[in-house]
Design a protein around this motif. Structure first.
Motif, PDB file in Angstrom:
ATOM      1  N   ILE A  61     -56.503  46.651  16.479  1.00 13.01           N
ATOM      2  CA  ILE A  61     -57.522  46.137  15.547  1.00 13.01           C
ATOM      3  C   ILE A  61     -58.823  45.869  16.294  1.00 13.01           C
ATOM      4  O   ILE A  61     -59.908  46.178  15.807  1.00 13.01           O
ATOM      5  N   ARG A  62     -58.719  45.300  17.502  1.00  9.34           N
ATOM      6  CA  ARG A  62     -59.908  45.044  18.312  1.00  9.34           C
ATOM      7  C   ARG A  62     -60.635  46.345  18.619  1.00  9.34           C
ATOM      8  O   ARG A  62     -61.866  46.423  18.510  1.00  9.34           O
ATOM      9  N   ASN A  63     -59.875  47.368  19.006  1.00 13.61           N
ATOM     10  CA  ASN A  63     -60.479  48.666  19.308  1.00 13.61           C
ATOM     11  C   ASN A  63     -61.134  49.274  18.073  1.00 13.61           C
ATOM     12  O   ASN A  63     -62.237  49.823  18.147  1.00 13.61           O
ATOM     13  N   GLU A  64     -60.452  49.203  16.928  1.00 14.24           N
ATOM     14  CA  GLU A  64     -61.019  49.745  15.692  1.00 14.24           C
ATOM     15  C   GLU A  64     -62.281  48.993  15.291  1.00 14.24           C
ATOM     16  O   GLU A  64     -63.257  49.596  14.837  1.00 14.24           O
ATOM     17  N   THR A  65     -62.281  47.673  15.463  1.00 15.63           N
ATOM     18  CA  THR A  65     -63.454  46.868  15.132  1.00 15.63           C
ATOM     19  C   THR A  65     -64.634  47.260  16.018  1.00 15.63           C
ATOM     20  O   THR A  65     -65.766  47.401  15.541  1.00 15.63           O
ATOM     21  N   GLU A  66     -64.368  47.459  17.299  1.00  8.69           N
ATOM     22  CA  GLU A  66     -65.428  47.872  18.224  1.00  8.69           C
ATOM     23  C   GLU A  66     -65.971  49.253  17.842  1.00  8.69           C
ATOM     24  O   GLU A  66     -67.181  49.476  17.863  1.00  8.69           O
ATOM     25  N   GLN A  67     -65.075  50.156  17.468  1.00 17.94           N
ATOM     26  CA  GLN A  67     -65.491  51.500  17.054  1.00 17.94           C
ATOM     27  C   GLN A  67     -66.357  51.426  15.787  1.00 17.94           C
ATOM     28  O   GLN A  67     -67.389  52.096  15.695  1.00 17.94           O
ATOM     29  N   ILE A  68     -65.950  50.610  14.838  1.00 11.80           N
ATOM     30  CA  ILE A  68     -66.723  50.441  13.592  1.00 11.80           C
ATOM     31  C   ILE A  68     -68.100  49.854  13.909  1.00 11.80           C
ATOM     32  O   ILE A  68     -69.116  50.282  13.349  1.00 11.80           O
ATOM     33  N   ARG A  69     -68.150  48.888  14.829  1.00  7.64           N
ATOM     34  CA  ARG A  69     -69.426  48.288  15.203  1.00  7.64           C
ATOM     35  C   ARG A  69     -70.352  49.332  15.826  1.00  7.64           C
ATOM     36  O   ARG A  69     -71.533  49.414  15.493  1.00  7.64           O
ATOM     37  N   LYS A  70     -69.799  50.185  16.693  1.00 11.41           N
ATOM     38  CA  LYS A  70     -70.608  51.237  17.312  1.00 11.41           C
ATOM     39  C   LYS A  70     -71.104  52.225  16.268  1.00 11.41           C
ATOM     40  O   LYS A  70     -72.259  52.651  16.306  1.00 11.41           O
ATOM     41  N   GLU A  71     -70.233  52.602  15.332  1.00  7.27           N
ATOM     42  CA  GLU A  71     -70.643  53.536  14.282  1.00  7.27           C
ATOM     43  C   GLU A  71     -71.717  52.926  13.397  1.00  7.27           C
ATOM     44  O   GLU A  71     -72.667  53.614  13.008  1.00  7.27           O
ATOM     45  N   ALA A  72     -71.591  51.637  13.080  1.00  8.59           N
ATOM     46  CA  ALA A  72     -72.602  50.962  12.254  1.00  8.59           C
ATOM     47  C   ALA A  72     -73.946  50.930  12.976  1.00  8.59           C
ATOM     48  O   ALA A  72     -74.998  51.144  12.362  1.00  8.59           O
ATOM     49  N   GLU A  73     -73.913  50.689  14.269  1.00  6.13           N
ATOM     50  CA  GLU A  73     -75.157  50.683  15.058  1.00  6.13           C
ATOM     51  C   GLU A  73     -75.788  52.072  15.074  1.00  6.13           C
ATOM     52  O   GLU A  73     -77.005  52.214  14.926  1.00  6.13           O
ATOM     53  N   GLN A  74     -74.957  53.092  15.223  1.00 12.65           N
ATOM     54  CA  GLN A  74     -75.451  54.474  15.213  1.00 12.65           C
ATOM     55  C   GLN A  74     -76.082  54.807  13.855  1.00 12.65           C
ATOM     56  O   GLN A  74     -77.153  55.417  13.791  1.00 12.65           O
ATOM     57  N   ILE A  75     -75.429  54.404  12.780  1.00 14.59           N
ATOM     58  CA  ILE A  75     -75.962  54.653  11.434  1.00 14.59           C
ATOM     59  C   ILE A  75     -77.287  53.922  11.250  1.00 14.59           C
ATOM     60  O   ILE A  75     -78.240  54.464  10.673  1.00 14.59           O
ATOM     61  N   ARG A  76     -77.369  52.683  11.760  1.00 13.82           N
ATOM     62  CA  ARG A  76     -78.619  51.928  11.644  1.00 13.82           C
ATOM     63  C   ARG A  76     -79.751  52.642  12.383  1.00 13.82           C
ATOM     64  O   ARG A  76     -80.867  52.768  11.872  1.00 13.82           O
ATOM     65  N   LYS A  77     -79.452  53.155  13.576  1.00 11.82           N
ATOM     66  CA  LYS A  77     -80.465  53.880  14.346  1.00 11.82           C
ATOM     67  C   LYS A  77     -80.894  55.155  13.606  1.00 11.82           C
ATOM     68  O   LYS A  77     -82.080  55.482  13.563  1.00 11.82           O
ATOM     69  N   GLU A  78     -79.920  55.875  13.052  1.00  9.73           N
ATOM     70  CA  GLU A  78     -80.252  57.097  12.315  1.00  9.73           C
ATOM     71  C   GLU A  78     -81.086  56.781  11.077  1.00  9.73           C
ATOM     72  O   GLU A  78     -82.024  57.520  10.760  1.00  9.73           O
ATOM     73  N   ALA A  79     -80.761  55.691  10.386  1.00 10.47           N
ATOM     74  CA  ALA A  79     -81.539  55.296   9.204  1.00 10.47           C
ATOM     75  C   ALA A  79     -82.970  54.948   9.604  1.00 10.47           C
ATOM     76  O   ALA A  79     -83.931  55.318   8.909  1.00 10.47           O
TER      77      ALA A  79
END
Length: 134
Positions: A61-79
């Motif tokens: 769960i910790r790993n998945e949460t970290e992955q989701i956080r990284k993806e959200a940051e990437q999406i924010r940068k792309e937006a």
């Protein structure tokens, strides 16, 4: 060390499993000598297995949460990048519209210079500056 129930030594699964693993004469003696300590050992083993399973799930769960956080940051940068590109395109479109208007005005001035009232058969087109509705 594996923590599945199959990897648990047979004597730690349950008292009935333990007794079933013994030869008949030892089974009788074991029933007579069965101590509650065996049940505590069995429960301790089960708790260890459950603790290990929960630790692995927590790590996952910790790993998945970290992955989701990284993806959200990437999406924010792309937006943000898309927003900047959209603003640049809007600015470029406005510049091109102003350029087209300037060229139309220059064309009208050139037409006015080369055509006299009597010699010009093509009437000058009105200049559209975008401020009046068509």
């Amino acid at each position: 060390m594996s923590t599945s129930l199959e990897s648990v030594p047979l004597k730690y699964r349950s008292s009935s499993d333990y007794l079933a693993s013994l030869p008949p004469w030892r089974r009788l003696l074991a029933r007579l000598n069965w101590h509650p300590v065996r049940e505590i050992e069995i429960e301790t083993w089960r708790v260890r297995i459950e603790k290990e399973r929960l630790r692995r799930e927590s790590e996952q769960i910790r790993n998945e949460t970290e992955q989701i956080r990284k993806e959200a940051e990437q999406i924010r940068k792309e937006a943000e990048q898309i927003k900047n590109e959209t603003e640049q395109m809007r600015t470029e479109n406005e510049r091109l519209r102003q350029e087209r208007l300037r060229w139309k005005q220059l064309d009208a001035q050139i037409e006015a210079l080369f055509c006299s009232d009597a010699s010009c058969s093509i009437p000058a087109t009105p200049i559209d500056d975008g401020s009046t509705p068509s």
